[in-house]
Design a protein around this motif. Structure first.
Motif, PDB file in Angstrom:
ATOM      1  N   LEU A   9      48.196  18.899 -51.118  1.00 13.98           N
ATOM      2  CA  LEU A   9      47.978  20.167 -50.428  1.00 13.98           C
ATOM      3  C   LEU A   9      46.720  20.050 -49.581  1.00 13.98           C
ATOM      4  O   LEU A   9      45.721  19.483 -50.023  1.00 13.98           O
ATOM      5  CB  LEU A   9      47.767  21.309 -51.422  1.00 13.98           C
ATOM      6  N   VAL A  10      46.758  20.617 -48.371  1.00  9.60           N
ATOM      7  CA  VAL A  10      45.574  20.651 -47.515  1.00  9.60           C
ATOM      8  C   VAL A  10      45.402  22.072 -46.995  1.00  9.60           C
ATOM      9  O   VAL A  10      46.214  22.559 -46.206  1.00  9.60           O
ATOM     10  CB  VAL A  10      45.695  19.690 -46.315  1.00  9.60           C
ATOM     11  N   THR A  11      44.353  22.770 -47.460  1.00 11.71           N
ATOM     12  CA  THR A  11      44.075  24.091 -46.908  1.00 11.71           C
ATOM     13  C   THR A  11      43.315  23.915 -45.598  1.00 11.71           C
ATOM     14  O   THR A  11      42.559  22.961 -45.424  1.00 11.71           O
ATOM     15  CB  THR A  11      43.244  24.958 -47.873  1.00 11.71           C
ATOM     16  N   GLY A  12      43.524  24.837 -44.672  1.00  8.02           N
ATOM     17  CA  GLY A  12      42.916  24.682 -43.356  1.00  8.02           C
ATOM     18  C   GLY A  12      43.505  23.508 -42.602  1.00  8.02           C
ATOM     19  O   GLY A  12      42.882  22.953 -41.700  1.00  8.02           O
ATOM     20  N   GLY A  13      44.732  23.142 -42.965  1.00  8.02           N
ATOM     21  CA  GLY A  13      45.351  21.940 -42.407  1.00  8.02           C
ATOM     22  C   GLY A  13      45.933  22.107 -41.022  1.00  8.02           C
ATOM     23  O   GLY A  13      46.451  21.144 -40.451  1.00  8.02           O
ATOM     24  N   GLY A  14      45.833  23.308 -40.454  1.00  4.39           N
ATOM     25  CA  GLY A  14      46.431  23.549 -39.152  1.00  4.39           C
ATOM     26  C   GLY A  14      45.597  23.130 -37.969  1.00  4.39           C
ATOM     27  O   GLY A  14      46.077  23.153 -36.833  1.00  4.39           O
ATOM     28  N   ASP A  36      47.539  27.125 -44.082  1.00  3.29           N
ATOM     29  CA  ASP A  36      46.582  27.677 -43.126  1.00  3.29           C
ATOM     30  C   ASP A  36      46.919  29.141 -42.882  1.00  3.29           C
ATOM     31  O   ASP A  36      48.090  29.539 -42.970  1.00  3.29           O
ATOM     32  CB  ASP A  36      46.655  26.898 -41.801  1.00  3.29           C
ATOM     33  N   VAL A  37      45.900  29.949 -42.552  1.00  3.14           N
ATOM     34  CA  VAL A  37      46.167  31.334 -42.178  1.00  3.14           C
ATOM     35  C   VAL A  37      46.872  31.378 -40.823  1.00  3.14           C
ATOM     36  O   VAL A  37      47.561  32.348 -40.503  1.00  3.14           O
ATOM     37  CB  VAL A  37      44.877  32.183 -42.128  1.00  3.14           C
ATOM     38  N   ASN A  38      46.667  30.339 -40.024  1.00  3.72           N
ATOM     39  CA  ASN A  38      47.342  30.217 -38.734  1.00  3.72           C
ATOM     40  C   ASN A  38      48.635  29.426 -38.936  1.00  3.72           C
ATOM     41  O   ASN A  38      48.631  28.203 -38.952  1.00  3.72           O
ATOM     42  CB  ASN A  38      46.428  29.505 -37.732  1.00  3.72           C
ATOM     43  N   LEU A  39      49.733  30.148 -39.109  1.00  2.47           N
ATOM     44  CA  LEU A  39      51.003  29.488 -39.403  1.00  2.47           C
ATOM     45  C   LEU A  39      51.460  28.596 -38.256  1.00  2.47           C
ATOM     46  O   LEU A  39      52.023  27.522 -38.491  1.00  2.47           O
ATOM     47  CB  LEU A  39      52.083  30.521 -39.726  1.00  2.47           C
ATOM     48  N   ASP A  40      51.226  29.005 -37.024  1.00  2.00           N
ATOM     49  CA  ASP A  40      51.631  28.185 -35.884  1.00  2.00           C
ATOM     50  C   ASP A  40      50.953  26.824 -35.931  1.00  2.00           C
ATOM     51  O   ASP A  40      51.581  25.785 -35.709  1.00  2.00           O
ATOM     52  CB  ASP A  40      51.299  28.884 -34.566  1.00  2.00           C
ATOM     53  N   GLY A  41      49.650  26.818 -36.220  1.00  2.00           N
ATOM     54  CA  GLY A  41      48.924  25.559 -36.323  1.00  2.00           C
ATOM     55  C   GLY A  41      49.440  24.706 -37.462  1.00  2.00           C
ATOM     56  O   GLY A  41      49.616  23.494 -37.328  1.00  2.00           O
ATOM     57  N   ILE A  84      39.858  22.441 -47.377  1.00  2.00           N
ATOM     58  CA  ILE A  84      39.139  22.287 -46.113  1.00  2.00           C
ATOM     59  C   ILE A  84      38.932  23.639 -45.425  1.00  2.00           C
ATOM     60  O   ILE A  84      38.051  23.788 -44.575  1.00  2.00           O
ATOM     61  CB  ILE A  84      39.903  21.350 -45.147  1.00  2.00           C
ATOM     62  N   ALA A  85      39.719  24.635 -45.761  1.00  3.83           N
ATOM     63  CA  ALA A  85      39.668  25.940 -45.083  1.00  3.83           C
ATOM     64  C   ALA A  85      38.290  26.582 -45.212  1.00  3.83           C
ATOM     65  O   ALA A  85      37.632  26.498 -46.257  1.00  3.83           O
ATOM     66  CB  ALA A  85      40.734  26.865 -45.660  1.00  3.83           C
ATOM     67  N   GLY A  86      37.874  27.240 -44.143  1.00  2.00           N
ATOM     68  CA  GLY A  86      36.598  27.944 -44.164  1.00  2.00           C
ATOM     69  C   GLY A  86      36.309  28.575 -42.817  1.00  2.00           C
ATOM     70  O   GLY A  86      37.018  28.341 -41.834  1.00  2.00           O
ATOM     71  N   ILE A  87      35.255  29.399 -42.771  1.00  2.00           N
ATOM     72  CA  ILE A  87      34.839  30.037 -41.525  1.00  2.00           C
ATOM     73  C   ILE A  87      33.351  29.789 -41.322  1.00  2.00           C
ATOM     74  O   ILE A  87      32.622  29.503 -42.264  1.00  2.00           O
ATOM     75  CB  ILE A  87      35.128  31.550 -41.533  1.00  2.00           C
ATOM     76  N   GLY A  88      32.910  29.919 -40.065  1.00  2.00           N
ATOM     77  CA  GLY A  88      31.498  29.742 -39.750  1.00  2.00           C
ATOM     78  C   GLY A  88      30.935  31.004 -39.121  1.00  2.00           C
ATOM     79  O   GLY A  88      31.602  31.664 -38.322  1.00  2.00           O
ATOM     80  N   THR A  89      29.716  31.361 -39.501  1.00  3.77           N
ATOM     81  CA  THR A  89      29.061  32.541 -38.932  1.00  3.77           C
ATOM     82  C   THR A  89      27.588  32.244 -38.715  1.00  3.77           C
ATOM     83  O   THR A  89      27.023  31.335 -39.335  1.00  3.77           O
ATOM     84  CB  THR A  89      29.171  33.760 -39.871  1.00  3.77           C
ATOM     85  N   ALA A  90      26.984  33.006 -37.834  1.00  4.35           N
ATOM     86  CA  ALA A  90      25.541  32.899 -37.599  1.00  4.35           C
ATOM     87  C   ALA A  90      25.023  34.257 -37.153  1.00  4.35           C
ATOM     88  O   ALA A  90      25.476  34.800 -36.146  1.00  4.35           O
ATOM     89  CB  ALA A  90      25.250  31.844 -36.538  1.00  4.35           C
ATOM     90  N   LYS A  91      24.109  34.802 -37.912  1.00  8.09           N
ATOM     91  CA  LYS A  91      23.557  36.114 -37.570  1.00  8.09           C
ATOM     92  C   LYS A  91      22.190  36.261 -38.237  1.00  8.09           C
ATOM     93  O   LYS A  91      22.020  35.969 -39.416  1.00  8.09           O
ATOM     94  CB  LYS A  91      24.499  37.221 -38.035  1.00  8.09           C
ATOM     95  N   ARG A  92      21.210  36.724 -37.459  1.00 12.76           N
ATOM     96  CA  ARG A  92      19.876  36.932 -38.002  1.00 12.76           C
ATOM     97  C   ARG A  92      19.836  38.132 -38.941  1.00 12.76           C
ATOM     98  O   ARG A  92      20.629  39.073 -38.804  1.00 12.76           O
ATOM     99  CB  ARG A  92      18.868  37.127 -36.866  1.00 12.76           C
ATOM    100  N   VAL A  93      18.892  38.100 -39.869  1.00  9.81           N
ATOM    101  CA  VAL A  93      18.759  39.175 -40.847  1.00  9.81           C
ATOM    102  C   VAL A  93      18.396  40.496 -40.159  1.00  9.81           C
ATOM    103  O   VAL A  93      18.936  41.553 -40.480  1.00  9.81           O
ATOM    104  CB  VAL A  93      17.691  38.818 -41.905  1.00  9.81           C
ATOM    105  N   VAL A  94      17.467  40.409 -39.213  1.00 12.86           N
ATOM    106  CA  VAL A  94      17.058  41.586 -38.439  1.00 12.86           C
ATOM    107  C   VAL A  94      17.465  41.353 -36.993  1.00 12.86           C
ATOM    108  O   VAL A  94      17.056  40.365 -36.375  1.00 12.86           O
ATOM    109  CB  VAL A  94      15.543  41.833 -38.536  1.00 12.86           C
ATOM    110  N   GLY A  95      18.292  42.227 -36.454  1.00 14.34           N
ATOM    111  CA  GLY A  95      18.782  42.057 -35.098  1.00 14.34           C
ATOM    112  C   GLY A  95      17.749  42.401 -34.048  1.00 14.34           C
ATOM    113  O   GLY A  95      16.641  42.883 -34.350  1.00 14.34           O
ATOM    114  N   ARG A  96      18.113  42.161 -32.787  1.00 17.18           N
ATOM    115  CA  ARG A  96      17.207  42.467 -31.676  1.00 17.18           C
ATOM    116  C   ARG A  96      16.896  43.951 -31.564  1.00 17.18           C
ATOM    117  O   ARG A  96      15.880  44.348 -30.989  1.00 17.18           O
ATOM    118  CB  ARG A  96      17.817  41.969 -30.366  1.00 17.18           C
TER     119      ARG A  96
END
Length: 253
Positions: A9-14, A36-41, A84-96
């Motif tokens: 099995l490979v998660t995020g395999g798409g 994968d959550v993206n079935l087409d991929g 392998i499945a996962g997401i990436g995010t980037a956000k400061r603790v205190v915004g502008r």
């Protein structure tokens, strides 16, 4: 464990690293289910390698169970599980604007990357534990962390925490599942040339490559896949987190 003939099995395999792992497993004779959550991929990769595609949100227990059932019906119970499945995010603790960042994105990142990985692992491990041993073991499980688990950059609090959690649970999981003859290891990749990065301007790609000591280039997903396969075939690798990053140590920004 020998790969040839084994259900996997490979998660995020798409796409990206997951697709590279799915291709590498199939090339070695594994019967691969691409989740994968993206079935087409997932369908595109599965068609390419002669595998099975299943839509699967790793935070949804019912979807995991359904995917595991479908994979077992098509290929037999999986002994190799690549998370392998996962997401990436980037956000400061205190915004502008001076306001505290929303908690929602932090919670979602932890839920997908850490809780989702554990969810897939716990459900598939319970099934593997019921299988007869092959060559002295029942199964092999690989998780995906990141170099951000060790040297996360500004804004990567959620991502680093989620991947650091995967690193931290690798050894206790390996110790826990040893009684069932199941090995658990983790890969912590650096900057790889996934479709997301490939879409960046060449100037941006060159800038990222320049930060890597040697070789001065982005990682090839096939190199990540080669390490994943080594974690399957080398029976003495257990409870380890291995960086694959060209000696990269991420700067603060």
């Amino acid at each position: 464990m020998k790969i040839d003939g084994q259900p996997a099995l490979v998660t995020g395999g798409g796409s990206g690293l997951g697709a590279a792992v799915a291709r590498a497993l199939a090339a070695q004779g594994a019967r691969v289910a691409v989740l994968d959550v993206n079935l087409d991929g997932a369908q595109a990769v599965a068609k390419e390698i002669g595998g099975l595609a299943q839509r699967c949100d790793i935070t949804d227990t019912a979807q995991i169970e359904s995917a595991l059932d479908a994979a077992a019906a098509a290929h037999g119970p999986a002994r190799i599980v690549m998370n392998i499945a996962g997401i990436g995010t980037a956000k400061r603790v205190v915004g502008r604007d001076g306001q505290a960042t929303s908690l929602d994105e932090f919670e979602r990142t932890i839920r997908v990357n850490l809780v989702g990985t554990y969810n897939m692992l716990r459900l598939s491990a319970a099934r593997i534990a019921k299988l007869d041993p092959v060559d002295g073991e029942r199964g092999v499980m690989v998780m995906t962390a990141s170099v951000a688990a060790f040297d996360g950059q500004v804004g990567q609090q959620a991502y680093s925490a989620s991947k650091g959690g995967i690193v931290s649970m690798t050894l206790p999981l390996a110790r826990d599942l040893a009684q069932h003859l199941i090995r658990v290891n983790t890969i912590a990749p650096g900057i790889f040339l996934t479709p997301l990065l490939a879409a960046l301007p060449q100037e941006s790609q060159d800038s990222l490559s320049a930060s890597i000591p040697h070789p001065k280039r982005l990682g090839d997903p096939a190199e990540f896949a080669a390490l994943a396969l080594q974690l399957v075939t080398n029976a003495y690798l257990n409870g380890e987190t291995i960086r694959i990053d060209g000696a990269l140590r991420m700067p603060p920004r």
